[in-house]
Design an enzyme around this catalytic site. Sequence first.
Site, short mmCIF file in Angstrom:
data_model
loop_
_atom_site.label_atom_id
_atom_site.label_comp_id
_atom_site.label_asym_id
_atom_site.label_seq_id
_atom_site.Cartn_x
_atom_site.Cartn_y
_atom_site.Cartn_z
N ARG A 133 83.31 96.88 -70.39
CA ARG A 133 82.52 95.96 -71.20
C ARG A 133 81.06 95.96 -70.79
O ARG A 133 80.17 95.87 -71.63
CB ARG A 133 83.09 94.56 -71.04
CG ARG A 133 82.17 93.45 -71.53
CD ARG A 133 82.87 92.13 -71.61
NE ARG A 133 84.01 92.21 -72.51
CZ ARG A 133 85.06 91.39 -72.44
NH1 ARG A 133 85.11 90.45 -71.54
NH2 ARG A 133 86.03 91.52 -73.30
N TYR A 134 80.85 96.06 -69.50
CA TYR A 134 79.48 95.94 -68.99
C TYR A 134 78.96 97.31 -68.57
O TYR A 134 79.73 98.20 -68.26
CB TYR A 134 79.46 95.02 -67.76
CG TYR A 134 79.92 93.62 -68.03
CD1 TYR A 134 79.11 92.72 -68.72
CD2 TYR A 134 81.18 93.19 -67.61
CE1 TYR A 134 79.54 91.42 -68.96
CE2 TYR A 134 81.61 91.89 -67.84
CZ TYR A 134 80.78 91.01 -68.51
OH TYR A 134 81.20 89.73 -68.76
N ARG A 137 79.91 99.23 -64.70
CA ARG A 137 81.10 98.78 -63.97
C ARG A 137 82.29 98.57 -64.89
O ARG A 137 82.12 98.28 -66.07
CB ARG A 137 80.81 97.50 -63.18
CG ARG A 137 80.40 96.30 -64.00
CD ARG A 137 79.58 95.40 -63.07
NE ARG A 137 79.34 94.07 -63.59
CZ ARG A 137 78.38 93.78 -64.46
NH1 ARG A 137 77.63 94.74 -64.99
NH2 ARG A 137 78.18 92.53 -64.82
N CYS A 146 102.21 89.04 -60.77
CA CYS A 146 101.64 88.34 -59.62
C CYS A 146 102.78 87.73 -58.82
O CYS A 146 103.90 87.59 -59.32
CB CYS A 146 100.72 87.23 -60.10
SG CYS A 146 99.23 87.87 -60.86
N CYS A 150 100.41 81.51 -62.60
CA CYS A 150 99.60 80.31 -62.85
C CYS A 150 99.71 79.96 -64.34
O CYS A 150 99.52 80.83 -65.20
CB CYS A 150 98.14 80.59 -62.52
SG CYS A 150 97.93 81.44 -60.95
N CYS A 153 96.90 81.12 -66.76
CA CYS A 153 96.46 82.52 -66.60
C CYS A 153 95.77 83.04 -67.85
O CYS A 153 96.26 82.95 -68.96
CB CYS A 153 97.64 83.41 -66.27
SG CYS A 153 97.16 85.13 -66.11
N ARG A 155 95.27 86.14 -68.51
CA ARG A 155 95.86 87.39 -68.98
C ARG A 155 97.36 87.26 -69.25
O ARG A 155 98.12 88.17 -69.00
CB ARG A 155 95.57 88.52 -68.00
CG ARG A 155 94.10 88.79 -67.88
CD ARG A 155 93.74 90.20 -67.48
NE ARG A 155 92.29 90.24 -67.34
CZ ARG A 155 91.66 90.06 -66.20
NH1 ARG A 155 92.33 89.89 -65.07
NH2 ARG A 155 90.34 90.06 -66.16
N ASP A 315 90.04 79.33 -69.70
CA ASP A 315 89.92 80.04 -70.97
C ASP A 315 90.82 79.41 -72.04
O ASP A 315 91.81 78.77 -71.72
CB ASP A 315 90.27 81.51 -70.77
CG ASP A 315 89.18 82.21 -69.98
OD1 ASP A 315 87.99 81.97 -70.26
OD2 ASP A 315 89.52 82.99 -69.07
N ASP A 352 83.59 82.21 -70.10
CA ASP A 352 83.76 83.53 -70.69
C ASP A 352 83.69 83.37 -72.20
O ASP A 352 84.48 82.63 -72.79
CB ASP A 352 85.10 84.14 -70.26
CG ASP A 352 84.93 85.47 -69.57
OD1 ASP A 352 84.20 86.32 -70.13
OD2 ASP A 352 85.48 85.64 -68.47
N LYS A 359 80.90 87.17 -69.54
CA LYS A 359 80.63 86.03 -68.66
C LYS A 359 79.26 85.42 -68.95
O LYS A 359 78.25 86.13 -68.97
CB LYS A 359 80.65 86.51 -67.21
CG LYS A 359 82.02 86.95 -66.74
CD LYS A 359 81.94 87.38 -65.28
CE LYS A 359 83.30 87.77 -64.74
NZ LYS A 359 83.83 89.01 -65.35
C1 LIG Z 1 84.34 89.92 -64.66
C2 LIG Z 1 84.32 91.26 -65.16
C3 LIG Z 1 83.65 92.28 -64.48
C4 LIG Z 1 82.88 92.04 -63.19
O1 LIG Z 1 81.78 91.18 -63.41
P1 LIG Z 1 80.77 90.81 -62.23
O2 LIG Z 1 79.93 89.72 -62.80
O3 LIG Z 1 80.03 92.05 -61.89
O4 LIG Z 1 81.61 90.33 -61.08
C5 LIG Z 1 83.65 93.54 -65.03
N1 LIG Z 1 84.28 93.80 -66.19
C6 LIG Z 1 84.91 92.83 -66.88
C7 LIG Z 1 85.55 93.17 -68.17
C8 LIG Z 1 84.97 91.53 -66.38
O5 LIG Z 1 85.62 90.59 -67.07
S1 SF4 Z 2 95.59 83.58 -62.95
FE1 SF4 Z 2 97.05 85.10 -63.80
S2 SF4 Z 2 96.39 87.05 -62.89
FE2 SF4 Z 2 95.49 85.40 -61.65
S3 SF4 Z 2 96.97 85.02 -59.99
FE3 SF4 Z 2 97.42 83.57 -61.64
S4 SF4 Z 2 99.02 84.59 -62.86
FE4 SF4 Z 2 98.04 86.16 -61.60
#
Ligand SMILES: *Cc1c(COP(=O)(O)O)cnc(C)c1O
Ligand code: SF4
Length: 406
Positions: A133-134, A137, A146, A150, A153, A155, A315, A352, A359
């Site tokens: 996305r960015y 990185r 996990c 949680c 979560c 995801r 989220d 987000d 972010k």
């Molecule tokens: C959070 C995230 C990152 C890392 O972001 P930083 O601000 O550099 O810590 C990279 N890619 C994605 C898709 C993210 O959600």
């Molecule tokens: S928030 Fe989701 S990915 Fe993170 S530790 Fe909890 S269950 Fe695992």
Amino acid sequence: MLQKVVEIKAPSTATATTSASASGKLLTRPELDAYDPRAESWQKQFARRYTHHSELTGVLDGVENVDETVYSKFAVALTPYMAQLMDKSDPACPIRLQYLPSHHEQTKPGFATMLDQLGEEGDTIPGTSIVHRYPRRVLFLVSNTCATLCRFCTRKRMVSQPAGSVHKDEIEASIDYIAGNPLIQDVLLSGGDPLTFTDERLDYILGELRRRAPHVRFLRMGSRMVVQLPTRITPELCAVLEKHRVQMINIHINHPKEITPLLRERVKMIQKAGIMMGLQTVCLKGVNDDVEVMRELFMQSIEMGVRPYYVYSTDMVEGAHHFIVPHHRMIELYEGLRGWISGPAVPTFIVDGLGGLGKLPIIPSYVKEEVLDDGTGTTIKCRNYAGKTVEMPGLGQNYSLPTRSN
Ligand SMILES: *Cc1c(COP(=O)(O)O)cnc(C)c1O
Ligand code: SF4
């Protein structure tokens, strides 16, 4: 109904009926009270996880009898260590709230929620588990489970969902993608939890990344295992992380109650491998939407040398809306930290952006430029953490980039 992740040697959760209860491995309350998480391997503890609320009868009081449909959205999994940290009788215990299913997950909020509200799928490179996305990185989602799940979560769509298993081929394709893209300088391994892998599997993935992508300057990992199953951190694991020069591990803690002597001991083990550590926190109603709780959490964190990095707004994921802390309260919480506790203990607050905006820092304004009433220019109006104000007109003067004289 969860799928076993191929890479995990420890038995994964199955359905409630075929879980550890059937094999007699679940701890009763007296056994839990006497249980020493140091006494058996992390894989054995993983296999002892409670995976249905009915299994907690007699272990905790007042557990909600939630509808089975809750399980079709998101599974339950709880390590014995995490159950030990929960208050036996208080349903409002900040650790219980994070992990025990609740009927709130079924009620419809007044706004739309979706499973991929961060739009990560749109930024996923086809055939891989890379979210790119960015610039410079990538997020590498290596695992889809996990140690403990949680309720909020982000995801849920992949963490312990039947369709979300990260296949070996996807991992290989992801490493290929990074290896073939010299602009990627930073790789963040996350999931799920990368530390659900065996040491051998991690050794392989990290080794291939380092060997085939020498352009990667920063290799980091997000894991909640240190918090949920601290004995996953072993000297052997740390040797693997050190060998492949993992530079940073971000852990995820939401309440000071999660910081135990065992956690501190294993954090130290990681630090001794020369790895910088950061803290991520999710702002959760009823858990940590309180200035005193946050001050204590972040001070305890820097005391153990873990730098608070991000506080995320919950989220808008399905079944988590009851945890959402309103934006204006997030700002108040931030203002209760900045200036009031040590600077290094103050994290950046983040929301987000829905649908893939990424972010966005939540930053209250302390310094503002305002147009002067007499039309002569602007002034800078300042307020400090305690509410005192001052104006700095000199900072508001017209400015143009200096021109070079030669
Ligand atoms: C959070 C995230 C990152 C890392 O972001 P930083 O601000 O550099 O810590 C990279 N890619 C994605 C898709 C993210 O959600
Ligand atoms: S928030 Fe989701 S990915 Fe993170 S530790 Fe909890 S269950 Fe695992």
